[in-house]
Design a protein around this motif. Structure first.
Motif, short mmCIF file in Angstrom:
data_model
loop_
_atom_site.label_atom_id
_atom_site.label_comp_id
_atom_site.label_asym_id
_atom_site.label_seq_id
_atom_site.Cartn_x
_atom_site.Cartn_y
_atom_site.Cartn_z
N LYS A 134 -63.94 -87.40 102.58
CA LYS A 134 -62.54 -87.17 102.94
C LYS A 134 -61.82 -88.51 102.83
CE LYS A 134 -63.88 -83.49 106.15
NZ LYS A 134 -63.87 -83.02 107.57
N SER A 135 -60.76 -88.54 102.02
CA SER A 135 -60.10 -89.83 101.77
C SER A 135 -58.63 -89.61 101.40
CB SER A 135 -60.82 -90.59 100.66
OG SER A 135 -60.78 -89.86 99.45
N ILE A 136 -57.93 -90.72 101.28
CA ILE A 136 -56.52 -90.71 100.88
C ILE A 136 -56.49 -90.81 99.35
CG2 ILE A 136 -54.29 -91.86 101.10
CD1 ILE A 136 -55.62 -93.20 103.68
N GLU A 137 -55.97 -89.80 98.71
CA GLU A 137 -55.97 -89.79 97.24
C GLU A 137 -54.77 -90.52 96.67
OE1 GLU A 137 -56.85 -86.59 93.73
OE2 GLU A 137 -55.54 -85.93 95.37
N HIS A 138 -53.60 -90.31 97.26
CA HIS A 138 -52.38 -90.89 96.70
C HIS A 138 -51.29 -90.84 97.77
CE1 HIS A 138 -49.41 -91.99 93.66
NE2 HIS A 138 -48.66 -90.95 94.00
N VAL A 139 -50.39 -91.82 97.73
CA VAL A 139 -49.21 -91.78 98.60
C VAL A 139 -48.00 -92.19 97.76
CG1 VAL A 139 -48.08 -92.64 100.66
CG2 VAL A 139 -50.57 -92.35 100.64
N LYS A 140 -47.06 -91.30 97.64
CA LYS A 140 -45.82 -91.56 96.93
C LYS A 140 -44.76 -91.99 97.94
CE LYS A 140 -42.55 -89.19 93.81
NZ LYS A 140 -42.27 -87.92 93.09
N MET A 141 -44.08 -93.11 97.69
CA MET A 141 -43.12 -93.65 98.65
C MET A 141 -41.74 -93.73 98.00
SD MET A 141 -45.50 -96.61 100.40
CE MET A 141 -46.24 -97.11 98.85
N THR A 142 -40.75 -93.09 98.63
CA THR A 142 -39.41 -93.03 98.08
C THR A 142 -38.42 -93.60 99.09
OG1 THR A 142 -40.01 -91.02 96.87
CG2 THR A 142 -37.65 -91.52 97.09
N PRO A 143 -37.87 -94.79 98.83
CA PRO A 143 -36.91 -95.38 99.76
C PRO A 143 -35.52 -94.76 99.61
CG PRO A 143 -37.22 -96.83 97.89
CD PRO A 143 -38.18 -95.68 97.70
N ASN A 144 -34.76 -94.76 100.69
CA ASN A 144 -33.37 -94.29 100.68
C ASN A 144 -32.55 -95.25 101.52
OD1 ASN A 144 -30.89 -92.97 101.08
ND2 ASN A 144 -31.85 -90.95 100.94
N ILE A 145 -31.84 -96.16 100.85
CA ILE A 145 -31.09 -97.17 101.61
C ILE A 145 -29.86 -96.57 102.28
CG2 ILE A 145 -31.89 -98.99 100.04
CD1 ILE A 145 -28.93 -99.11 99.03
N ASP A 146 -29.39 -95.42 101.79
CA ASP A 146 -28.20 -94.81 102.39
C ASP A 146 -28.50 -94.20 103.75
OD1 ASP A 146 -26.65 -95.49 100.15
OD2 ASP A 146 -27.26 -93.67 99.09
N THR A 147 -29.75 -93.78 103.97
CA THR A 147 -30.15 -93.22 105.26
C THR A 147 -31.09 -94.16 106.02
OG1 THR A 147 -32.00 -92.02 104.25
CG2 THR A 147 -29.89 -90.86 104.40
N ASN A 148 -31.31 -95.36 105.44
CA ASN A 148 -32.21 -96.34 106.07
C ASN A 148 -33.60 -95.75 106.33
OD1 ASN A 148 -30.19 -98.44 106.31
ND2 ASN A 148 -29.28 -97.16 107.92
N SER A 149 -34.08 -94.98 105.38
CA SER A 149 -35.35 -94.28 105.59
C SER A 149 -36.22 -94.39 104.35
CB SER A 149 -35.10 -92.81 105.94
OG SER A 149 -34.51 -92.13 104.84
N VAL A 150 -37.48 -94.01 104.52
CA VAL A 150 -38.40 -93.91 103.40
C VAL A 150 -39.21 -92.63 103.56
CG1 VAL A 150 -40.14 -95.32 104.59
CG2 VAL A 150 -40.25 -95.08 102.11
N VAL A 151 -39.42 -91.95 102.45
CA VAL A 151 -40.19 -90.71 102.44
C VAL A 151 -41.59 -91.00 101.94
CG1 VAL A 151 -40.43 -88.43 101.38
CG2 VAL A 151 -38.19 -89.21 102.16
N PHE A 152 -42.58 -90.53 102.70
CA PHE A 152 -43.99 -90.63 102.31
C PHE A 152 -44.49 -89.24 101.92
CE2 PHE A 152 -43.35 -94.29 104.99
CZ PHE A 152 -44.16 -95.28 104.45
N ASP A 153 -45.05 -89.14 100.73
CA ASP A 153 -45.73 -87.92 100.30
C ASP A 153 -47.21 -88.24 100.17
OD1 ASP A 153 -43.66 -85.78 99.81
OD2 ASP A 153 -42.81 -87.41 98.61
N TYR A 154 -48.01 -87.70 101.08
CA TYR A 154 -49.44 -87.99 101.15
C TYR A 154 -50.23 -86.92 100.41
CZ TYR A 154 -48.02 -90.80 105.25
OH TYR A 154 -47.42 -91.68 106.11
N SER A 155 -51.27 -87.36 99.70
CA SER A 155 -52.25 -86.43 99.11
C SER A 155 -53.64 -86.85 99.61
CB SER A 155 -52.21 -86.48 97.58
OG SER A 155 -50.96 -86.02 97.10
N LEU A 156 -54.37 -85.89 100.17
CA LEU A 156 -55.70 -86.16 100.71
C LEU A 156 -56.74 -85.38 99.93
CD1 LEU A 156 -54.85 -85.75 104.52
CD2 LEU A 156 -54.70 -87.84 103.14
N THR A 157 -57.98 -85.87 99.94
CA THR A 157 -59.08 -85.14 99.32
C THR A 157 -60.11 -84.77 100.38
OG1 THR A 157 -60.28 -87.18 98.82
CG2 THR A 157 -58.80 -86.35 97.13
N GLY A 158 -60.87 -83.73 100.11
CA GLY A 158 -61.88 -83.27 101.05
C GLY A 158 -61.37 -82.14 101.91
N ASN A 159 -62.24 -81.59 102.74
CA ASN A 159 -61.86 -80.49 103.62
C ASN A 159 -60.90 -80.96 104.70
OD1 ASN A 159 -63.54 -78.67 102.23
ND2 ASN A 159 -65.32 -79.28 103.46
#
Length: 586
Positions: A186-211
């Protein structure tokens, strides 16, 4: 091999945007063999590779650094080396990574066939856990098949016997780092990070492997210069999860630190995966808070217009060709680019080593990321191109320095795009596919001329006289209405497409060469530094003097084989004072 080439070693961590401690570098000396008759598979070379020579991976056999230096084309090549699983990694999943191998790569481990990957630019990996042994040496054998086909993305690699025009010695086989990684099931396969300076935020999209079960927990820590900004965790309910995080924090009077060329601020990220209290996986990454947008005919960085002063960079080195020889060599190119007053590079016909992008992220150099071209149109070319391009966009997405995608250049691979509906539709499909994965960056479709749908209109023009350039481009309407040709006989738009108010950038110009023996540049060659600077000044100032043009890209940073129009020689010796170039760019 010379003493200099023997010093080339690629020992750095190959993927700094997604870094773990549990890894093993497989670069270095491998056994190597040509297989021009393609008998290796039928003769079972994967079981025992004999009659070999040594090669230094990740340098291809065509390079001096490989220890071979044979520039002839060989369509089938084989590699072999052994490795042992470290004692502290026994019992873990074992991944075999290739950062790049050109073009069709087949892999065997201990005689068992593992799999294959087609494409010369994207990185790929195989799970070899079931094939390795932990109590003895393991043998990995690799066969790479290449061709002179113009249906495969080949960039500046020649497809004829000798160099010609601006096409150079081919790259065959492994040309970036090969490495092992050791993971829990079980591990972290990928993390996509999308910054948004207009909302002072960042979006994380996580992909995991395993059950995925209720015992798992993902914990994320965001830091800026060692100070914790945010910490949060969650129990995943499925293998992919989406979180938006407010970054406002008392780390600075501005609350959020933006990434710019002048101040390339980076947030460090640590992502951990737990099962109960047990740490299963830990990844180090980073992101930059920056926004690229278009408004009123201008490219905006963080909502402000940015005048782009780019340098064409083909990423070739004298002894290693497409493979960067070291971190230091990549840093030298970046620092010399900045020293000359450029704020970015157009990585031309090459998907560059991720460590180059890492240093651009850290040092604040803007990057246009451009796909290696095919040169003929067919359904096979469409399939080859599309598959690999989508891999690239996903793999390079998190780098803040990349501000533009350039899938096509100068109608290469789409030679009849001006009138051919199929070729036009292909470029449109790549535009929308790219946007479906990345809405944050502009996409340039057919850099140079004959644009279809494109966020920026880019023009190539090697006019050597500034006065003529001014006369040609003075009337914006005549240019964008396809009334005036540029670069001899080219027009900005393919048939059926019109100007929609996009920014306009001169994305290739100059190419000035000194008269110094064999080799070529654009236009007449110059004899002295004074002649060079006068021509460079006149044409660059002409571009700057046209108000609707919002940037330029000079050809090019270094000489490349027979093309001698670099500001630097192949060995990175400056031809002209870097400070004088900077004065003109400023």
């Amino acid at each position: 091999m010379t003493e200099k080439t023997m010093t080339y070693q690629r020992t750095e961590y190959p993927r700094p945007q997604f870094q773990r401690d549990s890894w093993m570098n497989l670069n270095g000396t491998w056994k190597f063999a040509f297989d021009d008759q393609n008998i290796g598979e039928s003769d079972k070379w994967h079981q025992n590779l004999t009659e070999t020579t040594d090669i230094q991976v990740p340098f291809t056999y065509e390079t001096k650094a490989s220890g071979i230096g044979d520039e002839q084309f060989h369509p089938y090549v084989w590699y072999q080396r052994s490795f042992e699983i470290p004692t502290d990694q026994i019992g873990k999943k074992v991944l075999l990574h290739f950062q790049a191998s050109d073009y069709l790569t087949k892999v065997w481990v201990n005689g068992a066939y593992i799999g294959s990957h087609k494409g010369g630019n994207a990185h790929f990996s195989f799970d070899i856990s079931n094939a390795v042994t932990t109590n003895d040496k393991n043998e990995v054998v690799v066969k790479v098949e290449d061709s002179n086909s113009c249906y495969q993305p080949r960039g500046k690699q020649r497809w004829k016997e000798d160099n010609f025009g601006c096409w150079y010695v081919q790259t065959t086989g492994i040309w970036q780092t090969v490495w092992l990684e050791f993971l829990e099931n079980k591990s972290i396969e990928h993390v996509k990070m999308t910054p948004n300076i207009d909302t002072n935020s960042v979006v994380f999209d996580y992909s995991l492997t395993g059950n995925i079960d209720e015992q798992l927990r993902v914990a994320t820590t965001i830091q800026f210069k060692g100070e914790t900004v945010k910490q949060f965790s969650f129990t995943p309910s499925r293998s992919t999860m989406h979180f938006e995080v407010d970054l406002l924090a008392e780390i600075h009077e501005w609350k959020v630190m933006h990434w710019t060329p002048e101040h390339p601020n980076l947030y460090d990220v640590t992502i951990r995966l737990y099962e109960g209290d047990r740490l299963l996986d830990e990844v180090q990454s980073y992101f930059g808070m920056r926004k690229v947008s278009i408004k009123d005919g201008q490219v905006l960085l963080n909502n402000r217009p940015i005048y782009q002063k780019l340098l064409l960079d083909q990423g070739y080195w004298q002894d290693t060709m497409l493979t960067p020889p070291s971190d230091e060599a990549m840093i030298e190119d970046i620092e010399k680019t900045l020293e000359m007053g450029f704020n970015g590079v157009r990585k031309h016909q090459k998907l560059e080593d991720e460590r180059f992008l890492y240093w651009c992220d850290r040092k604040g150099l803007l990057v246009w990321s451009e796909m290696a071209a095919t040169y003929e149109y067919s359904e096979q070319a469409v399939e080859n191109f599309t598959k690999e391009w989508l891999e690239i966009v996903q793999q390079y997405y998190n780098h803040p320095s990349i501000i533009t995608w350039v899938p096509f250049n100068e109608s290469w691979g789409v030679p009849h795009i001006a009138t051919n509906k199929k070729e036009q539709a292909f470029t449109e499909s790549i535009y929308y596919l790219t946007k479906s994965m990345d809405t944050e960056r502009p996409v340039i479709v057919n850099d140079g001329w004959e644009h279809t749908i494109s966020d920026i209109i880019t023009l190539h023009d090697y006019e050597e006289f500034g006065e003529r350039f001014l006369d040609r481009y003075r009337d914006k309407e005549a240019i964008v209405q396809n009334d005036i040709a540029h670069n001899n006989d080219k027009f900005p738009f393919a048939n059926g497409y019109t100007y929609k108010g996009q920014p306009i950038i001169i994305s290739e110009y100059g190419g000035i060469a000194f008269n110094e023996g064999s080799g070529w540049g654009y236009g007449n060659q110059v004899e002295t530094e004074e002649q060079f600077l006068n021509r460079y000044r006149n044409i660059t100032n002409a571009i700057k003097d046209i108000p609707y043009i919002s940037g330029y890209c000079y050809t090019q940073i270094t000489d490349v084989q027979q093309e001698i129009n670099g500001l630097l020689k192949e060995d990175r010796t400056p031809k002209i004072s870097l400070e004088k170039i900077k004065q003109i760019n400023d």
